[in-house]
Design a protein around this motif. Sequence first.
Motif, short mmCIF file in Angstrom:
data_model
loop_
_atom_site.label_atom_id
_atom_site.label_comp_id
_atom_site.label_asym_id
_atom_site.label_seq_id
_atom_site.Cartn_x
_atom_site.Cartn_y
_atom_site.Cartn_z
N ALA A 77 -0.23 -7.52 -11.21
CA ALA A 77 -0.12 -6.30 -12.00
C ALA A 77 -1.36 -5.43 -11.86
N ASP A 78 -2.54 -6.06 -11.85
CA ASP A 78 -3.78 -5.31 -11.71
C ASP A 78 -3.87 -4.69 -10.32
N ALA A 79 -3.43 -5.41 -9.30
CA ALA A 79 -3.42 -4.87 -7.95
C ALA A 79 -2.51 -3.66 -7.86
N LEU A 80 -1.34 -3.75 -8.49
CA LEU A 80 -0.40 -2.62 -8.48
C LEU A 80 -1.02 -1.40 -9.16
N ALA A 81 -1.68 -1.62 -10.29
CA ALA A 81 -2.31 -0.50 -11.00
C ALA A 81 -3.45 0.10 -10.19
N THR A 82 -4.24 -0.75 -9.55
CA THR A 82 -5.36 -0.27 -8.74
C THR A 82 -4.87 0.53 -7.54
N MET A 83 -3.83 0.05 -6.88
CA MET A 83 -3.27 0.75 -5.74
C MET A 83 -2.68 2.09 -6.17
N THR A 84 -1.95 2.10 -7.27
CA THR A 84 -1.34 3.33 -7.76
C THR A 84 -2.41 4.37 -8.08
N ARG A 85 -3.49 3.94 -8.71
CA ARG A 85 -4.57 4.86 -9.05
C ARG A 85 -5.22 5.44 -7.78
N ALA A 86 -5.48 4.58 -6.80
CA ALA A 86 -6.11 5.03 -5.56
C ALA A 86 -5.19 5.98 -4.80
N PHE A 87 -3.89 5.67 -4.78
CA PHE A 87 -2.93 6.53 -4.07
C PHE A 87 -2.82 7.89 -4.76
N THR A 88 -2.90 7.88 -6.09
CA THR A 88 -2.86 9.13 -6.84
C THR A 88 -4.08 9.99 -6.53
N GLU A 89 -5.26 9.36 -6.52
CA GLU A 89 -6.50 10.08 -6.23
C GLU A 89 -6.51 10.66 -4.82
N GLU A 90 -5.82 9.97 -3.89
CA GLU A 90 -5.75 10.45 -2.51
C GLU A 90 -4.74 11.59 -2.37
N GLY A 91 -3.93 11.81 -3.41
CA GLY A 91 -2.96 12.90 -3.37
C GLY A 91 -1.67 12.55 -2.66
N LEU A 92 -1.35 11.27 -2.55
CA LEU A 92 -0.10 10.87 -1.92
C LEU A 92 1.08 11.31 -2.80
N GLU A 93 2.19 11.62 -2.17
CA GLU A 93 3.31 12.26 -2.87
C GLU A 93 3.95 11.36 -3.91
N SER A 94 4.12 10.07 -3.61
CA SER A 94 4.79 9.14 -4.53
C SER A 94 3.92 7.91 -4.71
N PRO A 95 2.80 8.04 -5.41
CA PRO A 95 1.83 6.94 -5.46
C PRO A 95 2.35 5.66 -6.10
N GLN A 96 3.07 5.78 -7.22
CA GLN A 96 3.56 4.59 -7.90
C GLN A 96 4.63 3.87 -7.08
N ARG A 97 5.57 4.64 -6.53
CA ARG A 97 6.63 4.05 -5.71
C ARG A 97 6.05 3.42 -4.46
N ASP A 98 5.13 4.12 -3.81
CA ASP A 98 4.53 3.58 -2.59
C ASP A 98 3.79 2.28 -2.88
N ALA A 99 3.02 2.25 -3.98
CA ALA A 99 2.28 1.04 -4.33
C ALA A 99 3.23 -0.12 -4.60
N ARG A 100 4.31 0.15 -5.31
CA ARG A 100 5.27 -0.91 -5.64
C ARG A 100 5.96 -1.44 -4.39
N PHE A 101 6.50 -0.54 -3.57
CA PHE A 101 7.22 -0.98 -2.37
C PHE A 101 6.29 -1.68 -1.38
N LEU A 102 5.07 -1.16 -1.24
CA LEU A 102 4.13 -1.77 -0.31
C LEU A 102 3.73 -3.17 -0.79
N LEU A 103 3.45 -3.30 -2.07
CA LEU A 103 3.07 -4.61 -2.61
C LEU A 103 4.22 -5.60 -2.49
N GLN A 104 5.43 -5.15 -2.82
CA GLN A 104 6.59 -6.03 -2.65
C GLN A 104 6.73 -6.50 -1.20
N GLY A 105 6.63 -5.55 -0.28
CA GLY A 105 6.81 -5.89 1.13
C GLY A 105 5.75 -6.83 1.65
N LEU A 106 4.50 -6.59 1.27
CA LEU A 106 3.40 -7.42 1.76
C LEU A 106 3.43 -8.82 1.14
#
Length: 293
Positions: free
Chosen positions: A14-43
């Motif tokens: 859960a902490d990894a998901l939150a950290t990834m979502t925050r970093a993706f948001t700061e980078e300006g990615l279009e769908s930070p929460q979805r990308d973090a979730r799908f990437l974490l699930q896949g990996l």
Amino acid sequence: MPTSLRLRPEQSVADALATMTRAFTEEGLESPQRDARFLLQGLLGIDGAQLLSASSRPLGTAAEIVSAGANRRLAHEPVSRILGRREFYGRMFTVTPDVLDPRPDTEAVIELALDVVKSSGLSGRPLRIADVGTGSGILISTLLAELPDATGVATDVSLAALDVARGNAERLGVASRIAFVATSGLSGCAGPFDLLVSNPPYISGEEIAGLEREVKDFDPLLALDGGVDGLDVYREIARNALELQSPLRIILEVGSTQADAVESLFKAVGARPLGRRLDLGGHTRAVAVEIHL
């Protein structure tokens, strides 16, 4: 410069998901929460329900691979390319740097092709389908999976792309019904064909530099560049179609503003419009025409 992530083994999922979502948001990615979730699930090799149930579990030895994947996404590499796979029309396809990353909008081509088959009275017949510039093979493999009596020819100028397409067809159990041919357009491929489908390169040369990084930095240029006005391959397909036995139904993906121009190209060689299909954003994404000489 994008933030560089270094997740620790003791961090929870859960902490990894939150950290990834925050970093993706700061980078300006279009769908930070979805990308973090799908990437974490896949990996981690888990689905959404398992991700939820594993939220308190520490990352452990997976911390390094998740960190590496997250940093690739921070460099704007698409999630599908990091994972090496993309879902399309309910089926999973392998994606490599040698092929275009399939987009959900391309499903409009499948939907329109199946509509044309039904409206033309071709359902249940042993159709022969040509897929020009097959790339990962999503169009031909999906259509043959949906049409069990059909066979097809898939062409591409890239041998590496044909290898990817062949592998995807084998995993879907349709490879025995497809001939893979290294050629431009349909050069050297004998008809007749009932359907011709294609998602050709349709970005004009001057527009490529302005594409989002996820596209211009990671999709093959060969699969993007449609020439000065983006219509070069459509012209080639129109010329090829005149050499094939008619009637021939042609279903093409088009750029969001290209439908009229593409239909005009085919009207000039005697084709008549059969229909259009919108994409998820409400733009015309697929057009169908019929040549009946």
